[in-house]
Structures are given as C-alpha cells and as structure tokens.
Design an enzyme around this catalytic site. Sequence first.
Site, PDB file in Angstrom:
ATOM      1  N   HIS A   1      -3.326   0.759  -4.687  1.00  0.00           N
ATOM      2  CA  HIS A   1      -2.860  -0.371  -5.176  1.00  0.00           C
ATOM      3  C   HIS A   1      -3.457  -1.041  -6.999  1.00  0.00           C
ATOM      4  O   HIS A   1      -4.210  -0.733  -6.813  1.00  0.00           O
ATOM      5  CB  HIS A   1      -3.042  -2.365  -4.793  1.00  0.00           C
TER       6      HIS A   1
ATOM      7  N   SER B   1       0.797  -0.586   0.044  1.00  0.00           N
ATOM      8  CA  SER B   1       0.108   0.334  -0.021  1.00  0.00           C
ATOM      9  C   SER B   1       0.693   1.207  -0.225  1.00  0.00           C
ATOM     10  O   SER B   1       1.814   0.988   0.664  1.00  0.00           O
ATOM     11  CB  SER B   1      -0.567   0.240   1.128  1.00  0.00           C
TER      12      SER B   1
ATOM     13  N   HIS C   1      -5.493  -9.405  -1.027  1.00  0.00           N
ATOM     14  CA  HIS C   1      -5.000  -9.725   0.661  1.00  0.00           C
ATOM     15  C   HIS C   1      -6.270 -10.484   0.990  1.00  0.00           C
ATOM     16  O   HIS C   1      -7.241 -10.741   0.569  1.00  0.00           O
ATOM     17  CB  HIS C   1      -4.867  -8.124   1.953  1.00  0.00           C
TER      18      HIS C   1
ATOM     19  N   HIS D   1      -7.045   4.122   6.802  1.00  0.00           N
ATOM     20  CA  HIS D   1      -6.211   3.893   5.325  1.00  0.00           C
ATOM     21  C   HIS D   1      -5.335   4.858   5.127  1.00  0.00           C
ATOM     22  O   HIS D   1      -4.202   4.806   4.421  1.00  0.00           O
ATOM     23  CB  HIS D   1      -6.528   2.992   4.725  1.00  0.00           C
TER      24      HIS D   1
ATOM     25  N   TYR E   1      -8.145 -10.436   3.535  1.00  0.00           N
ATOM     26  CA  TYR E   1      -9.371  -9.420   3.614  1.00  0.00           C
ATOM     27  C   TYR E   1     -10.663  -9.160   3.136  1.00  0.00           C
ATOM     28  O   TYR E   1     -11.216  -8.692   2.829  1.00  0.00           O
ATOM     29  CB  TYR E   1      -9.479  -8.607   4.699  1.00  0.00           C
ATOM     30  N   GLU E   2      -9.900  -9.440   1.789  1.00  0.00           N
ATOM     31  CA  GLU E   2     -10.873  -8.955   1.276  1.00  0.00           C
ATOM     32  C   GLU E   2     -11.703 -10.049   0.056  1.00  0.00           C
ATOM     33  O   GLU E   2     -12.956  -9.745  -0.270  1.00  0.00           O
ATOM     34  CB  GLU E   2      -9.588  -8.473  -0.605  1.00  0.00           C
TER      35      GLU E   2
ATOM     36  N   ALA F   1       2.882  -1.724   4.137  1.00  0.00           N
ATOM     37  CA  ALA F   1       2.362  -0.603   5.535  1.00  0.00           C
ATOM     38  C   ALA F   1       2.170  -1.069   6.124  1.00  0.00           C
ATOM     39  O   ALA F   1       1.440  -2.634   6.389  1.00  0.00           O
ATOM     40  CB  ALA F   1       1.417  -0.108   4.579  1.00  0.00           C
TER      41      ALA F   1
ATOM     42  N   MET G   1      -1.338  -6.314   7.390  1.00  0.00           N
ATOM     43  CA  MET G   1      -2.224  -7.471   7.130  1.00  0.00           C
ATOM     44  C   MET G   1      -2.281  -7.571   5.970  1.00  0.00           C
ATOM     45  O   MET G   1      -3.241  -8.302   5.521  1.00  0.00           O
ATOM     46  CB  MET G   1      -3.962  -6.501   7.083  1.00  0.00           C
ATOM     47  N   SER G   2      -0.881  -7.830   5.357  1.00  0.00           N
ATOM     48  CA  SER G   2      -0.483  -8.732   4.149  1.00  0.00           C
ATOM     49  C   SER G   2       0.301  -9.248   4.668  1.00  0.00           C
ATOM     50  O   SER G   2       0.785  -9.951   5.415  1.00  0.00           O
ATOM     51  CB  SER G   2      -0.198  -7.841   3.404  1.00  0.00           C
TER      52      SER G   2
ATOM     53  N   ASN H   1       2.319   3.939  11.076  1.00  0.00           N
ATOM     54  CA  ASN H   1       2.213   4.380  11.844  1.00  0.00           C
ATOM     55  C   ASN H   1       2.162   3.827  13.468  1.00  0.00           C
ATOM     56  O   ASN H   1       2.992   2.621  13.004  1.00  0.00           O
ATOM     57  CB  ASN H   1       0.035   4.537  12.128  1.00  0.00           C
TER      58      ASN H   1
HETATM   59  N1  HPA Z   1      -2.020  -2.734  11.295  1.00  0.00           N
HETATM   60  C1  HPA Z   1      -2.126  -2.983  10.266  1.00  0.00           C
HETATM   61  N2  HPA Z   1      -2.560  -3.101   9.177  1.00  0.00           N
HETATM   62  C2  HPA Z   1      -1.465  -2.146   8.702  1.00  0.00           C
HETATM   63  C3  HPA Z   1      -1.061  -0.631  10.102  1.00  0.00           C
HETATM   64  C4  HPA Z   1      -1.520  -1.236  11.291  1.00  0.00           C
HETATM   65  O1  HPA Z   1      -1.697  -0.373  12.264  1.00  0.00           O
HETATM   66  N3  HPA Z   1      -0.874   0.245   9.564  1.00  0.00           N
HETATM   67  C5  HPA Z   1      -0.371   0.102   8.266  1.00  0.00           C
HETATM   68  N4  HPA Z   1      -1.248  -1.438   7.498  1.00  0.00           N
END
Ligand code: HPA
Length: 267
Positions: free
Chosen positions: A59, A28, A81, A242, A83-84, A111, A206-207, A230
């Site tokens: 993406h 991402s 991903h 996001h 989750y998709e 990310a 998440m990936s 973050n």
């Molecule tokens: N958690 C999960 N996935 C992420 C995060 C997070 O804090 N930041 C970027 N992708």
Amino acid sequence: MCQVKECVEIISRHIKNFKPKVGLILGSGLGQFSDNIITKSSLNFTDLPGFPVAGVGGHAGKLLFGEIKGTNVVVMQGRAHYYEHGQADIMSVALQVLSAIGCKSLVLTNAAGSTVKDSSPGSVMLITDHINMTGVSPLFGADGNERFVNMVDAYDPKLSDDMRSAARANKINLHEGVYAWFSGPQFETPAEIRAVKSLGADAVGMSTVPEVILARHQGIPICALSVITNYAAGMSETDISHEQTIAFASKAADTVEKLLNTYIESQ
Ligand code: HPA
C-alpha cells in the site's frame, strides 16, 4: 475548518480544474494498476488531514489524479484497515473528500481468500453482498436517523451490471459472491471458514465492508471487486501469508486492468 473542507482546498490548490468522475481504491498488491493511469498529479496521504496513514506492505498511501480511457479518475493507492488502529471509520474523511471533489461513484478492490473451490487464486470476484463478522460498524457514534442505513443493494446493481458487461467484453470469467469481513490481522481459523461458508460467504477478507457502509451513509454508489489470492484457511496445503496475498494479487493484475479499464470507460 473541517478536515474534508481542508482536503478539498489542498487538492484544488494542487491541481486546478480537475473533476474526477470515478474514485478507485486499490487493495493489497493492486497498486501496480496505477501504471495504467495517465497521471496528472498526486498527493501523499500525509499531505491530506484525516487521510489514513497507510502502513501495510503493498500500500503506497498516495492519491493519484489522472485519466483512464478518457475518464477522469482519482485513485487511492492504498487504504487503512480496521485492524491497524481499531478504528472502523478510518476511511470516512477520505471517502467524503472523493465525493466532494466530484466522484459520482467508487470502485473498491481488495485481496481475499476464497471459500469456493471454483474460484481459484488469481481469479476475480464481483462482490454482490457482504456479511459483517466483526460486530463493528464505522457508524458507531454517528447521530441522526441517517445512521440507520439501509444495506439492501449496497453493492450498486447498475454499477455491478456495468462490471459484468466489462467482463463479458474482455472474455473474463468474473466470479460473483458474498464477502465476509473479518477484523484481522490474523487470518481465519479453518473452523471460522467452515462457519462462514455455511452462512453463505464465498470470500473472506479484512477490508472494504467499513467503506461500503460509510459510502452508503454518505450516499455514494459503489461497486466492489475481490482479487482471490488464496484458498481460505483449511482448504489447501499452501500456507496462507501476506507474501502470498501480494504475489497472487499481482498475478491477477492483467485481468483487473482489463476489467477496470473497460468499466471506467463505460462510466
Ligand atoms: N483471509 C483474510 N484476508 C485475506 C485473505 C484471507 O484468506 N487473503 C487475502 N486477504
């Protein structure tokens, strides 16, 4: 015909006599790294049977063929991903195709949120190991003894050393740590973050983990980077979103570009 064979044929019809050495999967907000490639050709994922339909913002869903510092590369601009679609093996065909067209190794990028105060947003972390918090495997339903994949050194020690050398050459402070995979798409709760931190996770996302398991199953060595976008949930006053992920991923773009250029040159 199987999807992998079909894709290989489509690619060899589309771009003649091109053999990539390194495959790169851009997470991402990292799509702009592609500006750095001398692109010879590209295909949309939609042209390649079995490739994921990349739907998340940031993406592009393109496969680029080109050159970085004299090394032939193929770049997946975007990934799918778990989750998709709730399908952990969604990247299986894509990874097999990258290997079948010549890639000797893959670099996975993502990310991630940091659980460590020292790794602030905008920094980059070399993933040295992972914790799978989902209880899900992309190898559910696979058969044969090969499914019992050894996950020791899943993040290839030699490739990881090459990435460390690339960081040193560019005077980049490359963090290192353990990545915990959560299914998403919701971000984690502060309690979940405290829990994984105490289990040894330095970053959450998440990936990537399903791809690492698939690559291991397929015998493709990998190296992986997290771009810290973050602090993880509960660690800062800033709301996690996001939009923030995308904004901070591009803040790290310069660092990622230098790191990957030097790394790829060394392969
Ligand atoms: N958690 C999960 N996935 C992420 C995060 C997070 O804090 N930041 C970027 N992708």
